[in-house]
Structures are given as C-alpha cells and as structure tokens.
Design an enzyme around this catalytic site. Structure first.
Site, PDB file in Angstrom:
ATOM      1  N   CYS A 183       0.889  -1.184   0.000  1.00 42.16           N
ATOM      2  CA  CYS A 183       0.000   0.000   0.000  1.00 42.16           C
ATOM      3  C   CYS A 183       0.912   1.215   0.000  1.00 42.16           C
ATOM      4  CB  CYS A 183      -0.914  -0.008   1.214  1.00 42.16           C
ATOM      5  SG  CYS A 183      -1.841  -1.555   1.434  1.00 42.16           S
ATOM      6  N   GLY A 237       4.076   7.516  -1.014  1.00 45.54           N
ATOM      7  CA  GLY A 237       5.379   7.158  -1.541  1.00 45.54           C
ATOM      8  C   GLY A 237       6.576   7.442  -0.667  1.00 45.54           C
ATOM      9  N   ASP A 246       1.808  -1.486   4.999  1.00 45.24           N
ATOM     10  CA  ASP A 246       1.314  -0.345   5.780  1.00 45.24           C
ATOM     11  C   ASP A 246      -0.150  -0.157   5.386  1.00 45.24           C
ATOM     12  OD1 ASP A 246       1.619   1.896   7.577  1.00 45.24           O
ATOM     13  OD2 ASP A 246       1.529   3.188   5.814  1.00 45.24           O
ATOM     14  N   CYS A 248      -1.249   3.426  11.448  1.00 47.48           N
ATOM     15  CA  CYS A 248      -1.158   4.665  12.235  1.00 47.48           C
ATOM     16  C   CYS A 248      -2.372   4.762  13.153  1.00 47.48           C
ATOM     17  CB  CYS A 248      -1.051   5.885  11.321  1.00 47.48           C
ATOM     18  SG  CYS A 248      -2.322   5.978  10.051  1.00 47.48           S
TER      19      CYS A 248
END
Length: 462
Positions: free
Chosen positions: A197, A201, A272, A325
C-alpha cells in the site's frame, strides 16, 4: 352570398383565461401587502444561516489553531474506550491526551544524496533558536520544533531552504514514526522488495534509497510499489521521480488480491495497511468529528486479508512488516494474533527491541476488548469464534505479542503508530528436501569427476 363566419374563441378557453387572470391579480395584491414581511423573514433566515456557518467555521478554526481545544464528546469517548483497553498506565494518560492537542512537529529526512553531510551541517546552522533536532534512531532525519504552519511564520528562511531542496529531491518531508516500518524491514540492496500500500510514496522512497546505495550491477534489487487508486499511484510516481534512480515497478492491484503468480518471490514485504488513523490526530484534528471505536470493526477483515497475502508473497525466511497509524488493538494486535493462529507455525514475531536504539516504544498488548452492541466484550460469545478477540493467556505468551511495537505521541513528541515485524519460517519438510537435493547434486558432481576418463560413469551393466 352567405354571411361571413366569425372566428370566435371557445367558451371553455375564455373561462380558463379569466380565472387565471383573476388569480394573478389576487396574488399580486397579496404579494404587495406581504412583501415587507416576507423580506424581513428571508433576512432573518439568512442571518441565522450565516450565524450558524460562522459558528461552525469558528469551531473548526479553534480545533486547528488552539492546541488545547477539544470536543468534549469525542475526547471523552476516546479516553473512555482506550482506558478500558488498558493501553497505558493511568499516570501517563494526562501526558497522552495533552500531546494529542499539540501541533505535530515537522520532520525532514535527508535522502541518499552526495551532499548529505553538507545538508545536515547546513540544517544545524539554523539551530540558533533550538528549532532543529537530530533523530539518532532514524539515521539522516531531523525534527523541527515547529509545525508546518508555524514554519512559514517563525522560520521563513529555513522554510524557503527546505522548499528549495525538497523540490530537487535532497529532502523529503515525512513524519518521524512513518520512517519506522521501512527501517525495521532492514532491506538489502540486492533484494526484491514489495510495498503493498505504497501511496503517497515516502516509505517507497526509503526502500529505493536502499537499492540505490550501490551502482547498477548484476543481481541488483527491485522495488515493487503497489497502489489500488490510480490517481494516488500517479502521486507516488511523481514523489519517487525526485529521488535517485533505482529499479522501480508500480502496480495497481487490490493488496489482498495481489496476483498469486508472485507468491514467494519477494525477500521482504511492507504492509502499511489502511486504518482508522487515530494516531494522526495531531496532524489531522478533523478525525475527531468522525472518530468512533467501531471504525476498526469494518477495517479489521481487510487488514487481515492484506497481511495474510503479504505472508504468502514473501519467501521462506523472508521478513514481513505490518504497520498502522492507529492505536486500536482491533486493527493491530488482533490482526497479528489471528494471522499466527491461522498460519500455524508459518510465521513468528521478531524481537525488535534491540533495533533502532533511541526510539522510545511500548510493548504490544496481550489482552483487549471488542466493542459490540454498545458494550466491550473481553471474550467471544459461547459457540461463536471471532478473529477480533484476544487469544488465551497461554496462547498470547507463545505468540510473543509483547514483541509488537507501540509508539505513543507523548513519548518523543511524534504521532501514534503500531509496527509488527514477522518472519516467514522455513517449513521443516521443505528445508530437509532442499538440503537433501543440494547434497545429492554435490555427490553426483563428485562421482562424475572421479570416474575413469573416456568411460561412462557410473559403469553400465553388460
């Protein structure tokens, strides 16, 4: 001669026209008498609407500008839920809640450029007011003691310098905790790496810098960056074009349905995954308006599918890093625990406590509750299994869930983050067959070399 025939309008049409004209006269008279009252009502409605908009705008600006402003409902629900989950000791709660309402410091990562040392020295020259702080655990990264909005006002010269070098690829703006997953991946320059994912970038850029550390040669590594949204994939390409060139392939697939033809082809995989994002409340206070403990229930199945797919794409003996996160254990430890349950010895958690010295962290949770029907359930209902519930104390100990990494905002003035480092274990049967095959190949080579010259070996039967 006959009489001329007159063109008369039909009586029905005349009556309808007369009624319509009479109605228009009545409406005109009524509008003349009520015009003043109507205009006053409209003005009052517009005033109420403008007052409401001004109230909403002031509330939004207050949330974004005042560090200690917080909506009572969201904050109380957030505190009640996570206190029940026991993610922190009671004495640290005040520190955590206060830190969530402070602006997030700007963080810069120095890319692998030939002028790396000069850039760091130049950054330190701006440290006359104590704005710049080096992050020793992150390598070439610095943290500024101001957020991105205050950077323009309080340190205009530093802001201009950062913009100039960010455009040419010498510097990348990246949150400090966002660097952790790629660092814990511990990639090598000759390995095949997959970022499942990838957008926007920043982590892909870290992996590209690892691959680009050595000049092009046979056996050089490769980075595959996957992103479902094609527009975000374009953003990813634009972000990576600023960096040094390295073998990069960009794909657009659902991460949980990445093609099976690549199973076992990657040395290291970074997952992620999409999450509720309550670890980024300092950067995006608008999350408070939509935050709910139940958001994790919708994301958990997709996150588990992505992590399961990541493990299959990784070769035996390779490494998978899972990160979010979010602070919610439903999105974190519950996903890792269910993967270890269903894969039955094909993966194990790596002890990352000795990695990245200087990074303050907390161990993973071994017990948590699941919100269902307005309550928190610590155990699934009888006869019903659920991947979101915590394992038994014995299973949790054997899984070593404490090896997961939890990062909280108040520890080092960062955002919140969760990272789990997984190792794809070598299956004993495959390992035995592989070693046996290597022995047989070497033994056959020895026999071929030791036979009489000019005669077939082994000797044929007459």
């Amino acid at each position: 001669m006959g009489k001329k025939r007159r063109n008369r309008e039909p009586r029905g049409r005349v009556r309808r026209r007369e009624k319509r004209e009479a109605k228009e006269r009545e409406l005109k008279q009524a509008s003349g008498s009520d015009a003043q009252a109507t205009s006053g009502g409209k003005q009052q409605q517009l005033k109420q609407a403008s007052d409401s908009d001004a109230k909403l705008n002031s509330t939004a600006s207050k949330l974004l500008s005042e560090p200690n402003a917080q909506p009572s409902d969201a904050a109380s629900e957030f505190e009640r839920y996570y206190k029940a989950q026991r993610i922190l000791p009671e004495e640290e709660w005040t520190l955590l809640l206060n830190s969530l309402w402070q602006p997030l410091p700007t963080c810069l990562r120095i890319t692998q450029s030939p002028y790396k040392e000069q850039l760091i020295e130049h950054l330190q020259s701006f440290d006359s007011s104590g704005v710049v702080t080096l992050l020793p655990w992150a390598g070439n990264a610095v943290q500024l003691a101001v957020d991105k909005k205050a950077l323009k006002k309080k340190a205009a010269e530093l802001h201009a310098w950062v913009q100039r070098h960010a455009e040419c690829g010498d510097i990348t703006r990246q949150e400090a905790v966002s660097m952790v997953p790629a660092l814990l991946l511990e990639a090598e320059s000759d390995e095949r790496l997959l970022d499942m994912c990838a957008a926007p970038g920043s982590k892909t850029g870290q992996l590209l810098e690892v691959i680009a550390q050595h000049p092009r040669q046979s056996g050089q590594g490769l980075v595959v960056a996957n992103e479902l949204d094609s527009r975000r994939a374009c953003m990813l390409v634009h972000q990576c074009r600023r960096l040094q060139t390295a073998p990069l392939m960009v794909t657009c697939h659902e991460a949980q349905h990445f093609p099976k033809i690549y199973d076992g082809r990657f040395d290291r995989v970074l997952a992620d995954v999409p999450c509720s994002g309550d670890g980024t409340l300092r950067k995006n206070p608008r999350i408070w308006s939509t935050w709910s403990a139940k958001n994790a229930l919708k994301l958990h199945p997709v996150q588990l599918q992505i992590l399961t797919r990541a493990l299959k794409l990784c070769r035996a003996g390779g490494r998978v890093v899972y990160s979010t996160c979010s602070l919610n254990p439903i999105e974190n430890e519950a996903v890792v625990a269910q993967l270890l349950r269903q894969e039955q010895g094909k993966a194990s958690l790596v002890d990352a406590s000795s990695l990245l010295p200087g990074l303050q962290r907390k161990p993973g949770l071994s017990q948590w509750a699941v919100p269902q029907g307005g309550k928190l359930l610590w155990k699934p209902p009888k006869g019903k299994g659920n991947s979101m519930f915590a394992p038994s104390a014995k299973d949790a100990q054997s899984m070593h869930l404490d090896r997961c990494v939890r990062i909280y905002p108040h520890l080092q003035d960062t955002g919140g983050f969760f990272v789990a480092v997984l190792q794809r274990t070598l299956e004993l049967l495959k390992l035995f067959l592989s070693c046996l095959g290597q022995v047989l190949v070497k033994f056959g080579a020895i026999l071929r070399c030791s036979g009489p010259p000019g005669l077939p070996w082994p000797p044929r039967r007459s």
